[in-house]
Scaffold this motif. Structure first.
Motif, PDB file in Angstrom:
ATOM      1  N   ASP A   4       0.844  -1.200   0.000  1.00  0.00           N
ATOM      2  CA  ASP A   4       0.000   0.000   0.000  1.00  0.00           C
ATOM      3  C   ASP A   4       0.878   1.250   0.000  1.00  0.00           C
ATOM      4  O   ASP A   4       1.982   1.252   0.557  1.00  0.00           O
ATOM      5  CB  ASP A   4      -0.911   0.043   1.233  1.00  0.00           C
ATOM      6  N   HIS A   5       0.390   2.308  -0.604  1.00  0.00           N
ATOM      7  CA  HIS A   5       1.066   3.601  -0.603  1.00  0.00           C
ATOM      8  C   HIS A   5       0.449   4.441   0.509  1.00  0.00           C
ATOM      9  O   HIS A   5      -0.764   4.622   0.545  1.00  0.00           O
ATOM     10  CB  HIS A   5       0.932   4.297  -1.958  1.00  0.00           C
ATOM     11  N   VAL A   6       1.305   4.954   1.394  1.00  0.00           N
ATOM     12  CA  VAL A   6       0.831   5.686   2.560  1.00  0.00           C
ATOM     13  C   VAL A   6       1.571   7.007   2.724  1.00  0.00           C
ATOM     14  O   VAL A   6       2.651   7.203   2.173  1.00  0.00           O
ATOM     15  CB  VAL A   6       1.001   4.862   3.860  1.00  0.00           C
ATOM     16  N   VAL A   7       0.960   7.874   3.490  1.00  0.00           N
ATOM     17  CA  VAL A   7       1.604   9.096   3.971  1.00  0.00           C
ATOM     18  C   VAL A   7       1.554   9.017   5.484  1.00  0.00           C
ATOM     19  O   VAL A   7       0.485   8.784   6.066  1.00  0.00           O
ATOM     20  CB  VAL A   7       0.876  10.360   3.466  1.00  0.00           C
ATOM     21  N   VAL A   8       2.708   9.171   6.129  1.00  0.00           N
ATOM     22  CA  VAL A   8       2.809   9.032   7.582  1.00  0.00           C
ATOM     23  C   VAL A   8       3.252  10.358   8.190  1.00  0.00           C
ATOM     24  O   VAL A   8       4.174  11.008   7.695  1.00  0.00           O
ATOM     25  CB  VAL A   8       3.834   7.938   7.957  1.00  0.00           C
ATOM     26  N   LEU A   9       2.608  10.737   9.284  1.00  0.00           N
ATOM     27  CA  LEU A   9       3.012  11.858  10.116  1.00  0.00           C
ATOM     28  C   LEU A   9       3.260  11.253  11.489  1.00  0.00           C
ATOM     29  O   LEU A   9       2.350  10.659  12.077  1.00  0.00           O
ATOM     30  CB  LEU A   9       1.912  12.917  10.177  1.00  0.00           C
ATOM     31  N   ALA A  10       4.501  11.307  11.970  1.00  0.00           N
ATOM     32  CA  ALA A  10       4.866  10.653  13.225  1.00  0.00           C
ATOM     33  C   ALA A  10       5.599  11.612  14.144  1.00  0.00           C
ATOM     34  O   ALA A  10       6.299  12.508  13.688  1.00  0.00           O
ATOM     35  CB  ALA A  10       5.753   9.442  12.930  1.00  0.00           C
ATOM     36  N   THR A  11       5.446  11.403  15.440  1.00  0.00           N
ATOM     37  CA  THR A  11       6.187  12.193  16.417  1.00  0.00           C
ATOM     38  C   THR A  11       7.337  11.352  16.940  1.00  0.00           C
ATOM     39  O   THR A  11       7.222  10.138  17.084  1.00  0.00           O
ATOM     40  CB  THR A  11       5.282  12.631  17.587  1.00  0.00           C
ATOM     41  N   ARG A  12       8.465  12.005  17.206  1.00  0.00           N
ATOM     42  CA  ARG A  12       9.656  11.316  17.694  1.00  0.00           C
ATOM     43  C   ARG A  12       9.851  11.633  19.175  1.00  0.00           C
ATOM     44  O   ARG A  12       9.825  12.784  19.578  1.00  0.00           O
ATOM     45  CB  ARG A  12      10.888  11.750  16.925  1.00  0.00           C
ATOM     46  N   SER A  13      10.051  10.582  19.941  1.00  0.00           N
ATOM     47  CA  SER A  13      10.313  10.745  21.364  1.00  0.00           C
ATOM     48  C   SER A  13      11.209   9.594  21.804  1.00  0.00           C
ATOM     49  O   SER A  13      10.902   8.428  21.542  1.00  0.00           O
ATOM     50  CB  SER A  13       9.007  10.723  22.161  1.00  0.00           C
ATOM     51  N   GLY A  14      12.319   9.920  22.449  1.00  0.00           N
ATOM     52  CA  GLY A  14      13.233   8.899  22.933  1.00  0.00           C
ATOM     53  C   GLY A  14      13.795   8.021  21.827  1.00  0.00           C
ATOM     54  O   GLY A  14      14.000   6.831  22.029  1.00  0.00           O
ATOM     55  N   GLY A  15      14.013   8.577  20.648  1.00  0.00           N
ATOM     56  CA  GLY A  15      14.562   7.814  19.534  1.00  0.00           C
ATOM     57  C   GLY A  15      13.555   6.917  18.838  1.00  0.00           C
ATOM     58  O   GLY A  15      13.914   6.137  17.960  1.00  0.00           O
ATOM     59  N   LYS A  16      12.282   7.008  19.214  1.00  0.00           N
ATOM     60  CA  LYS A  16      11.245   6.170  18.623  1.00  0.00           C
ATOM     61  C   LYS A  16      10.235   7.054  17.888  1.00  0.00           C
ATOM     62  O   LYS A  16       9.793   8.069  18.422  1.00  0.00           O
ATOM     63  CB  LYS A  16      10.563   5.375  19.736  1.00  0.00           C
ATOM     64  N   ASP A  17       9.886   6.668  16.659  1.00  0.00           N
ATOM     65  CA  ASP A  17       8.879   7.378  15.877  1.00  0.00           C
ATOM     66  C   ASP A  17       7.536   6.681  16.046  1.00  0.00           C
ATOM     67  O   ASP A  17       7.412   5.491  15.768  1.00  0.00           O
ATOM     68  CB  ASP A  17       9.252   7.385  14.391  1.00  0.00           C
ATOM     69  N   THR A  18       6.527   7.431  16.501  1.00  0.00           N
ATOM     70  CA  THR A  18       5.195   6.873  16.708  1.00  0.00           C
ATOM     71  C   THR A  18       4.227   7.535  15.745  1.00  0.00           C
ATOM     72  O   THR A  18       4.156   8.759  15.667  1.00  0.00           O
ATOM     73  CB  THR A  18       4.722   7.088  18.157  1.00  0.00           C
ATOM     74  N   VAL A  19       3.467   6.722  15.015  1.00  0.00           N
ATOM     75  CA  VAL A  19       2.499   7.242  14.054  1.00  0.00           C
ATOM     76  C   VAL A  19       1.481   8.096  14.790  1.00  0.00           C
ATOM     77  O   VAL A  19       0.871   7.664  15.754  1.00  0.00           O
ATOM     78  CB  VAL A  19       1.763   6.092  13.318  1.00  0.00           C
ATOM     79  N   ARG A  20       1.345   9.305  14.321  1.00  0.00           N
ATOM     80  CA  ARG A  20       0.289  10.188  14.814  1.00  0.00           C
ATOM     81  C   ARG A  20      -0.901  10.078  13.867  1.00  0.00           C
ATOM     82  O   ARG A  20      -2.021   9.925  14.278  1.00  0.00           O
ATOM     83  CB  ARG A  20       0.792  11.617  14.904  1.00  0.00           C
ATOM     84  N   ARG A  21      -0.601  10.167  12.558  1.00  0.00           N
ATOM     85  CA  ARG A  21      -1.619  10.016  11.519  1.00  0.00           C
ATOM     86  C   ARG A  21      -1.012   9.283  10.338  1.00  0.00           C
ATOM     87  O   ARG A  21       0.125   9.523   9.962  1.00  0.00           O
ATOM     88  CB  ARG A  21      -2.122  11.372  11.036  1.00  0.00           C
ATOM     89  N   MET A  22      -1.807   8.408   9.740  1.00  0.00           N
ATOM     90  CA  MET A  22      -1.371   7.703   8.534  1.00  0.00           C
ATOM     91  C   MET A  22      -2.547   7.629   7.586  1.00  0.00           C
ATOM     92  O   MET A  22      -3.658   7.265   7.970  1.00  0.00           O
ATOM     93  CB  MET A  22      -0.874   6.293   8.850  1.00  0.00           C
ATOM     94  N   ASN A  23      -2.288   8.002   6.342  1.00  0.00           N
ATOM     95  CA  ASN A  23      -3.300   7.957   5.307  1.00  0.00           C
ATOM     96  C   ASN A  23      -2.891   6.889   4.295  1.00  0.00           C
ATOM     97  O   ASN A  23      -1.854   7.021   3.648  1.00  0.00           O
ATOM     98  CB  ASN A  23      -3.439   9.321   4.624  1.00  0.00           C
ATOM     99  N   ASP A  24      -3.690   5.839   4.182  1.00  0.00           N
ATOM    100  CA  ASP A  24      -3.426   4.757   3.243  1.00  0.00           C
ATOM    101  C   ASP A  24      -4.080   5.112   1.909  1.00  0.00           C
ATOM    102  O   ASP A  24      -5.297   5.179   1.804  1.00  0.00           O
ATOM    103  CB  ASP A  24      -3.990   3.438   3.783  1.00  0.00           C
ATOM    104  N   ARG A  25      -3.244   5.325   0.896  1.00  0.00           N
ATOM    105  CA  ARG A  25      -3.740   5.734  -0.413  1.00  0.00           C
ATOM    106  C   ARG A  25      -3.892   4.554  -1.354  1.00  0.00           C
ATOM    107  O   ARG A  25      -4.197   4.715  -2.503  1.00  0.00           O
ATOM    108  CB  ARG A  25      -2.779   6.754  -1.030  1.00  0.00           C
ATOM    109  N   HIS A  26      -3.650   3.352  -0.887  1.00  0.00           N
ATOM    110  CA  HIS A  26      -3.660   2.085  -1.668  1.00  0.00           C
ATOM    111  C   HIS A  26      -2.851   2.296  -2.869  1.00  0.00           C
ATOM    112  O   HIS A  26      -2.478   2.103  -3.712  1.00  0.00           O
ATOM    113  CB  HIS A  26      -5.062   1.615  -2.012  1.00  0.00           C
TER     114      HIS A  26
END
Length: 150
Positions: free
Chosen positions: A128-150
């Motif tokens: 799938d083709h996606v767009v990810v917006l993630a926040t970084r904390s403690g060296g880890k990226d956590t998905v905040r929002r993800m849009n799956d464009r298939h």
């Protein structure tokens, strides 16, 4: 986030960046990104050209990061557009067109959209083709929002 808010966010950030001033984005109390003033800009009349250019520019973004000011302090935000190469209930790996690959943590607070509807990580599949917006904390990226464009 409404389409108008997204367009305003992208257009404002791109316009400031293209002007050589830099862009700023702040998370409002609702958690929705909003444009924050980066510097005073004087203009005689608004021009629709930057918005058209910003949409074109935003569609070409592969990956990047920026720092936003929040009520809790500065926060690093990653953005990536690419193809899913691995997905589970707790993580997703995305590869951009230039080969950049990152694995993001999926948390209970992560918001996923598939086929323009609110969804879950279970709707996201390899390829799938996606767009990810993630926040970084403690060296880890956590998905905040993800849009799956298939």
């Amino acid at each position: 986030m409404t389409k108008r808010t997204k367009v305003t966010l992208v257009a404002g950030t791109a316009a400031l960046a293209l002007a050589g001033i830099g862009g700023g984005v702040a998370f409002a109390s609702s958690g929705t990104p909003a444009v924050a003033p980066a510097a005073a800009v004087t203009t005689s009349a608004p021009s629709p050209a930057p918005a058209r250019h910003a949409r074109h520019w935003a569609n070409r973004v592969e990956h990047g990061e920026f720092t936003v000011r929040t009520k809790q302090g500065d926060s690093v935000v990653d953005v990536q557009r690419g193809q899913v190469t691995a997905v589970s209930a707790t993580s997703v790996t995305v590869r951009s067109g230039d080969g950049f690959t990152t694995t993001y943590t999926v948390a209970g607070t992560s918001k996923v959209r598939a086929q323009q509807k609110s969804s879950t990580i279970g709707a996201v599949h390899d390829g799938d083709h996606v767009v990810v917006l993630a926040t970084r904390s403690g060296g880890k990226d956590t998905v905040r929002r993800m849009n799956d464009r298939h």
